[in-house]
Design a protein around this motif. Structure first.
Motif, mmCIF file in Angstrom:
data_model
loop_
_atom_site.group_PDB
_atom_site.id
_atom_site.type_symbol
_atom_site.label_atom_id
_atom_site.label_comp_id
_atom_site.label_asym_id
_atom_site.label_seq_id
_atom_site.Cartn_x
_atom_site.Cartn_y
_atom_site.Cartn_z
ATOM 1 N N GLN A 155 0.844 -1.186 0.000
ATOM 2 C CA GLN A 155 0.000 0.000 0.000
ATOM 3 C C GLN A 155 0.884 1.241 0.000
ATOM 4 O O GLN A 155 1.853 1.323 0.757
ATOM 5 N N VAL A 156 0.545 2.206 -0.848
ATOM 6 C CA VAL A 156 1.278 3.470 -0.934
ATOM 7 C C VAL A 156 0.275 4.603 -0.866
ATOM 8 O O VAL A 156 -0.743 4.582 -1.563
ATOM 9 N N GLN A 157 0.548 5.574 -0.038
ATOM 10 C CA GLN A 157 -0.257 6.788 0.022
ATOM 11 C C GLN A 157 0.553 7.942 -0.523
ATOM 12 O O GLN A 157 1.720 8.105 -0.171
ATOM 13 N N TYR A 189 -2.962 18.735 -10.848
ATOM 14 C CA TYR A 189 -1.895 17.775 -11.136
ATOM 15 C C TYR A 189 -1.919 16.658 -10.096
ATOM 16 O O TYR A 189 -1.980 16.920 -8.896
ATOM 17 N N TYR A 190 -1.829 15.440 -10.591
ATOM 18 C CA TYR A 190 -1.871 14.252 -9.745
ATOM 19 C C TYR A 190 -0.601 13.430 -9.927
ATOM 20 O O TYR A 190 -0.112 13.287 -11.050
ATOM 21 N N CYS A 191 -0.114 12.865 -8.847
ATOM 22 C CA CYS A 191 0.937 11.866 -8.996
ATOM 23 C C CYS A 191 0.334 10.487 -8.775
ATOM 24 O O CYS A 191 -0.722 10.344 -8.145
ATOM 25 N N ALA A 192 1.003 9.500 -9.323
ATOM 26 C CA ALA A 192 0.517 8.131 -9.241
ATOM 27 C C ALA A 192 1.686 7.167 -9.198
ATOM 28 O O ALA A 192 2.769 7.463 -9.708
ATOM 29 N N ALA A 193 1.441 6.009 -8.601
ATOM 30 C CA ALA A 193 2.454 4.960 -8.480
ATOM 31 C C ALA A 193 1.933 3.686 -9.120
ATOM 32 O O ALA A 193 0.751 3.340 -8.960
ATOM 33 N N GLY A 194 2.806 2.995 -9.839
ATOM 34 C CA GLY A 194 2.367 1.785 -10.502
ATOM 35 C C GLY A 194 3.495 0.854 -10.865
ATOM 36 O O GLY A 194 4.646 1.035 -10.450
ATOM 37 N N TYR A 197 -2.049 3.534 -7.422
ATOM 38 C CA TYR A 197 -2.226 4.476 -6.324
ATOM 39 C C TYR A 197 -2.154 5.907 -6.851
ATOM 40 O O TYR A 197 -1.326 6.225 -7.711
ATOM 41 N N TRP A 198 -3.029 6.747 -6.310
ATOM 42 C CA TRP A 198 -3.147 8.132 -6.763
ATOM 43 C C TRP A 198 -3.187 9.078 -5.582
ATOM 44 O O TRP A 198 -3.732 8.742 -4.524
#
Length: 120
Positions: free
Chosen positions: A1-3, A94-99, A109-110
């Motif tokens: 899990q990443v926040q 602007y959004y960051c995301a992890a994948g 994750y967003w």
């Protein structure tokens, strides 16, 4: 899990610069590919830039090439988006995301987003 939590947005005049940051929680940040997206009012969310785990590879949408730079500091669990020569059309949330799965990254994750407004 990443926040993920973005920061650094704001109001800037055309031609100015901003640096966005995206702070991540979790010990596995370094194993994720990271991306930046944006969504302007009335438009769909669009890809802006991505960076591979380890930072060896980056990719940008044509409209920001030469103006924006994505980077990451895995020791700080943070990814950055340096935005120079900003234009009014860069105005967006602007959004960051992890994948995972480079280069066809699937983002799991967003963050909640940060507003960038560029005045003419």
């Amino acid at each position: 899990q990443v926040q993920l939590v973005e920061s650094g947005g704001g109001l800037v005049q055309a031609g100015g610069s901003l640096r966005l940051s995206c702070a991540a929680s979790g010990r596995t940040f370094g194993s994720y590919h990271m991306g930046w997206f944006r969504q302007a009012p009335g438009k769909e969310r669009e890809f802006v830039a991505r960076i591979s785990w380890g930072g060896r590879s980056t990719y940008y949408v044509d409209s920001v090439k030469g103006r924006f730079k994505i980077s990451r500091d895995d020791a700080k669990n943070t990814v950055y988006l340096q935005m120079n020569s900003l234009k009014p059309e860069d105005t967006a949330v602007y959004y960051c995301a992890a994948g995972s799965n480079w280069p066809q990254v699937v983002y799991d994750y967003w963050g909640p987003g940060t507003q960038v407004t560029v005045s003419s």
